[in-house]
Scaffold this motif. Structure first.
Motif, PDB file in Angstrom:
ATOM      1  N   SER A  96       7.861   0.718   1.952  1.00 34.52           N
ATOM      2  CA  SER A  96       7.179   1.234   0.760  1.00 34.52           C
ATOM      3  C   SER A  96       7.435   0.253  -0.383  1.00 34.52           C
ATOM      4  O   SER A  96       8.280  -0.642  -0.260  1.00 34.52           O
ATOM      5  CB  SER A  96       7.752   2.598   0.351  1.00 34.52           C
ATOM      6  OG  SER A  96       9.117   2.451   0.012  1.00 34.52           O
ATOM      7  N   THR A  97       6.744   0.453  -1.476  1.00 33.43           N
ATOM      8  CA  THR A  97       7.018  -0.370  -2.653  1.00 33.43           C
ATOM      9  C   THR A  97       8.427  -0.067  -3.164  1.00 33.43           C
ATOM     10  O   THR A  97       9.136  -0.964  -3.625  1.00 33.43           O
ATOM     11  CB  THR A  97       5.981  -0.101  -3.753  1.00 33.43           C
ATOM     12  OG1 THR A  97       4.696  -0.097  -3.150  1.00 33.43           O
ATOM     13  CG2 THR A  97       6.025  -1.149  -4.822  1.00 33.43           C
ATOM     14  N   SER A  98       8.811   1.195  -3.067  1.00 37.67           N
ATOM     15  CA  SER A  98      10.158   1.567  -3.535  1.00 37.67           C
ATOM     16  C   SER A  98      11.217   0.797  -2.751  1.00 37.67           C
ATOM     17  O   SER A  98      12.173   0.269  -3.321  1.00 37.67           O
ATOM     18  CB  SER A  98      10.387   3.069  -3.365  1.00 37.67           C
ATOM     19  OG  SER A  98       9.382   3.773  -4.039  1.00 37.67           O
ATOM     20  N   GLU A 201       2.215  -4.353  -8.639  1.00 31.54           N
ATOM     21  CA  GLU A 201       0.750  -4.389  -8.723  1.00 31.54           C
ATOM     22  C   GLU A 201       0.106  -3.312  -7.862  1.00 31.54           C
ATOM     23  O   GLU A 201      -1.007  -3.486  -7.366  1.00 31.54           O
ATOM     24  CB  GLU A 201       0.273  -5.801  -8.340  1.00 31.54           C
ATOM     25  CG  GLU A 201       0.886  -6.851  -9.261  1.00 31.54           C
ATOM     26  CD  GLU A 201       0.350  -8.266  -9.045  1.00 31.54           C
ATOM     27  OE1 GLU A 201      -0.539  -8.477  -8.197  1.00 31.54           O
ATOM     28  OE2 GLU A 201       0.863  -9.176  -9.755  1.00 31.54           O
ATOM     29  N   VAL A 202       0.810  -2.184  -7.705  1.00 39.64           N
ATOM     30  CA  VAL A 202       0.276  -1.149  -6.806  1.00 39.64           C
ATOM     31  C   VAL A 202      -1.084  -0.621  -7.276  1.00 39.64           C
ATOM     32  O   VAL A 202      -1.910  -0.223  -6.464  1.00 39.64           O
ATOM     33  CB  VAL A 202       1.268   0.028  -6.573  1.00 39.64           C
ATOM     34  CG1 VAL A 202       2.528  -0.445  -5.887  1.00 39.64           C
ATOM     35  CG2 VAL A 202       1.594   0.779  -7.840  1.00 39.64           C
ATOM     36  N   PHE A 203      -1.308  -0.640  -8.601  1.00 44.23           N
ATOM     37  CA  PHE A 203      -2.588  -0.107  -9.118  1.00 44.23           C
ATOM     38  C   PHE A 203      -3.578  -1.213  -9.502  1.00 44.23           C
ATOM     39  O   PHE A 203      -4.587  -0.936 -10.160  1.00 44.23           O
ATOM     40  CB  PHE A 203      -2.327   0.781 -10.346  1.00 44.23           C
ATOM     41  CG  PHE A 203      -1.577   2.049 -10.035  1.00 44.23           C
ATOM     42  CD1 PHE A 203      -2.153   3.042  -9.250  1.00 44.23           C
ATOM     43  CD2 PHE A 203      -0.297   2.260 -10.517  1.00 44.23           C
ATOM     44  CE1 PHE A 203      -1.466   4.218  -8.959  1.00 44.23           C
ATOM     45  CE2 PHE A 203       0.400   3.429 -10.233  1.00 44.23           C
ATOM     46  CZ  PHE A 203      -0.187   4.410  -9.454  1.00 44.23           C
ATOM     47  N   SER A 233       0.276   2.643  -0.026  1.00 48.29           N
ATOM     48  CA  SER A 233       0.356   3.922  -0.710  1.00 48.29           C
ATOM     49  C   SER A 233      -0.757   4.062  -1.754  1.00 48.29           C
ATOM     50  O   SER A 233      -1.461   5.080  -1.797  1.00 48.29           O
ATOM     51  CB  SER A 233       1.750   4.009  -1.323  1.00 48.29           C
ATOM     52  OG  SER A 233       1.874   4.993  -2.250  1.00 48.29           O
ATOM     53  N   LYS A 234      -0.957   3.017  -2.570  1.00 44.91           N
ATOM     54  CA  LYS A 234      -2.002   3.073  -3.599  1.00 44.91           C
ATOM     55  C   LYS A 234      -3.222   2.248  -3.171  1.00 44.91           C
ATOM     56  O   LYS A 234      -4.356   2.705  -3.341  1.00 44.91           O
ATOM     57  CB  LYS A 234      -1.459   2.539  -4.933  1.00 44.91           C
ATOM     58  CG  LYS A 234      -0.167   3.195  -5.395  1.00 44.91           C
ATOM     59  CD  LYS A 234      -0.376   4.653  -5.727  1.00 44.91           C
ATOM     60  CE  LYS A 234       0.835   5.325  -6.355  1.00 44.91           C
ATOM     61  NZ  LYS A 234       1.971   5.570  -5.468  1.00 44.91           N
ATOM     62  N   VAL A 235      -2.988   1.053  -2.619  1.00 43.18           N
ATOM     63  CA  VAL A 235      -4.092   0.143  -2.254  1.00 43.18           C
ATOM     64  C   VAL A 235      -5.086   0.827  -1.306  1.00 43.18           C
ATOM     65  O   VAL A 235      -6.296   0.628  -1.398  1.00 43.18           O
ATOM     66  CB  VAL A 235      -3.507  -1.133  -1.602  1.00 43.18           C
ATOM     67  CG1 VAL A 235      -4.534  -1.890  -0.790  1.00 43.18           C
ATOM     68  CG2 VAL A 235      -2.901  -2.039  -2.670  1.00 43.18           C
TER      69      VAL A 235
HETATM   70  C1  LIG Z   1       4.166   1.874 -10.617  1.00 42.59           C
HETATM   71  C2  LIG Z   1       4.560   2.369  -9.263  1.00 42.59           C
HETATM   72  N1  LIG Z   1       5.241   1.561  -8.432  1.00 42.59           N
HETATM   73  C3  LIG Z   1       5.616   1.973  -7.208  1.00 42.59           C
HETATM   74  C4  LIG Z   1       5.321   3.227  -6.749  1.00 42.59           C
HETATM   75  C5  LIG Z   1       5.818   3.657  -5.398  1.00 42.59           C
HETATM   76  O1  LIG Z   1       4.973   3.266  -4.388  1.00 42.59           O
HETATM   77  P1  LIG Z   1       5.365   3.538  -2.858  1.00 42.59           P
HETATM   78  O2  LIG Z   1       4.759   4.840  -2.489  1.00 42.59           O
HETATM   79  O3  LIG Z   1       4.749   2.379  -2.126  1.00 42.59           O
HETATM   80  O4  LIG Z   1       6.854   3.518  -2.772  1.00 42.59           O
HETATM   81  C6  LIG Z   1       4.618   4.104  -7.582  1.00 42.59           C
HETATM   82  C7  LIG Z   1       4.303   5.470  -7.115  1.00 42.59           C
HETATM   83  O5  LIG Z   1       3.733   6.276  -7.812  1.00 42.59           O
HETATM   84  C8  LIG Z   1       4.238   3.670  -8.866  1.00 42.59           C
HETATM   85  O6  LIG Z   1       3.579   4.488  -9.713  1.00 42.59           O
END
Ligand SMILES: Cc1ncc(COP(=O)(O)O)c(C=O)c1O
Length: 394
Positions: A96-98, A201-203, A233-235
């Protein structure tokens, strides 16, 4: 007995207590904080997703710390479609991005080191950093027509323990993108002080309008060491697939050193499942379609929200992303606003202080909810805004 990584309060706040009461009483609450795309009524080609996840190549486990080359090439192709050459050797897959943040913090920081994060912004940074024994130092974004990066304010906050500056592009919840001129200034600062930049850059794909001033992505840049973070998750609107990535950019030498160490971290966990990696080309294709649906929805809902504003309230214009910020009259605190809206109108919004806004009173709404829910929620917000304004005039 326990680590000191858990300094935050675990008790529920007044808003979650009231929400729990409403739910226990069976009240149908209109949730204008919904940010889970799989619960917002989008249509996913599920047969295609399921078929992709059943790829027989997953039957054999081939541990590959950075991620399967074929999957990393898909991520590189995603950036190529945005005009950027990203070398698969500098791409790392994560769950995940997290998790990508946790890798980058491990890579850059010793316990007690500092990461600069924007305010207002995504509240999870403090937790992500805290779990790595890293401190966050906030730097302010200023609102003046749009949200501006103040590089001088970042410089003032640097200490010998500063390791990296996080930019969220576009930011959650303000929806503001990093501009090319801001990046020039920030990259010079990072180079002068030996700092890395972490670009979330998720959004990035969810802009409402094009803007030539905007920095497209920090992938492919050749200045300071940069980590671009994103994921399905967002892409692709597919958070449950658990696939994120890191793209390393910057000068070649330091990029290589960073990549070698990231490989070490990734090898320790090997956290990404094979089926999602083999499925990636098809998930990105399905995701492009879902992204189109999400963009149409956020654009439509933003219009409705703007139309519902009263003379006393203002929707701060987001350039992109999934959220909108409403500036409400300061006759009440943010907490009074959100509790009042939930208590009287059964509509849930978030207060600005969840995101560390510098002043009151800001309310944050998600632009994802299905139109019928969103419109009803906004109708109730407007009733409250009109009532409060009327009371103020008495
Ligand atoms: C700015 C930002 N970065 C990262 C994430 C987390 O993404 P992921 O679900 O890939 O961990 C979010 C989730 O809302 C987010 O708003």
């Amino acid at each position: 007995m326990f680590s000191s990584r858990f300094p935050w309060r675990a008790e529920p706040n007044a808003l979650s207590r009231l929400l729990a009461e409403k739910q226990a009483a069976g009240v149908a609450v209109i949730d204008l904080t919904e940010s889970n795309p799989t619960r917002a009524g989008f249509s996913y080609e599920w047969d295609e997703i399921a078929a992709a996840l059943g790829d027989p190549r997953s039957a054999v486990y081939e541990p590959s710390p950075a991620g399967l080359l074929e999957a990393r090439q898909q991520v590189a192709a995603y950036y190529a479609a945005r005009g950027v050459a990203a070398d698969p050797a500098g791409i790392f897959l994560t769950a995940s991005t997290s998790e990508a943040y946790s890798y980058v913090f491990k890579l850059l920081c010793d316990p007690g080191d500092e990461i600069l994060i924007p305010a207002p912004s995504y509240p999870l940074f403090e937790h992500l950093a805290g779990l790595e024994a890293v401190r966050t130092v906030t730097y302010p974004l200023h609102f003046d027509q749009g949200w501006l990066l103040d590089v001088e304010a970042i410089r003032e906050r640097l200490t010998p323990r500063s390791r990296a500056v996080v930019v969220v592009h576009p930011n959650n919840p303000t929806g503001s993108y990093l501009k090319a001129a801001e990046w020039r200034e920030l990259s010079a600062l990072c180079q002068r002080h030996g700092l890395a930049a972490i670009s979330d850059e998720v959004f990035a794909d969810f802009a409402f309008e094009p803007d030539p001033q905007r920095q497209t992505t920090l992938a492919g840049t050749e200045g300071p060491l940069v980590f671009v973070l994103s994921g399905l998750s967002k892409v692709a609107g597919l958070p449950q697939m658990k696939l994120g990535w890191i793209v390393v950019a910057g000068a070649r030498d330091v990029r290589r050193q960073a990549a070698a160490r990231l490989e070490w971290i990734a090898d320790t966990f090997l956290s990404v499942a094979s089926p999602v990696q083999w499925a990636l080309p098809r998930l990105l294709a399905v995701g492009a379609e879902v992204r189109g649906q999400i963009r149409a929805r956020t654009g439509r809902n933003l219009e409705r929200l703007r139309a519902a504003a009263t003379p006393e309230t203002r929707v701060l214009p987001p350039e992109g992303g999934w959220y909108a910020t409403i500036q409400a009259p300061r006759v009440r605190s943010e907490e009074e606003w959100v509790l009042g809206l939930l208590a009287r109108h059964h509509v849930l919004v978030q207060p600005g202080f969840f995101y560390d806004f510098p002043a009151e009173a800001f309310l944050i709404v998600s632009l994802l909810p299905a139109p019928e829910w969103f419109d009803e929620g906004v109708r109730r917000l407007r009733i409250e805004f009109v009532e409060v304004a009327g009371r103020g005039m008495e």
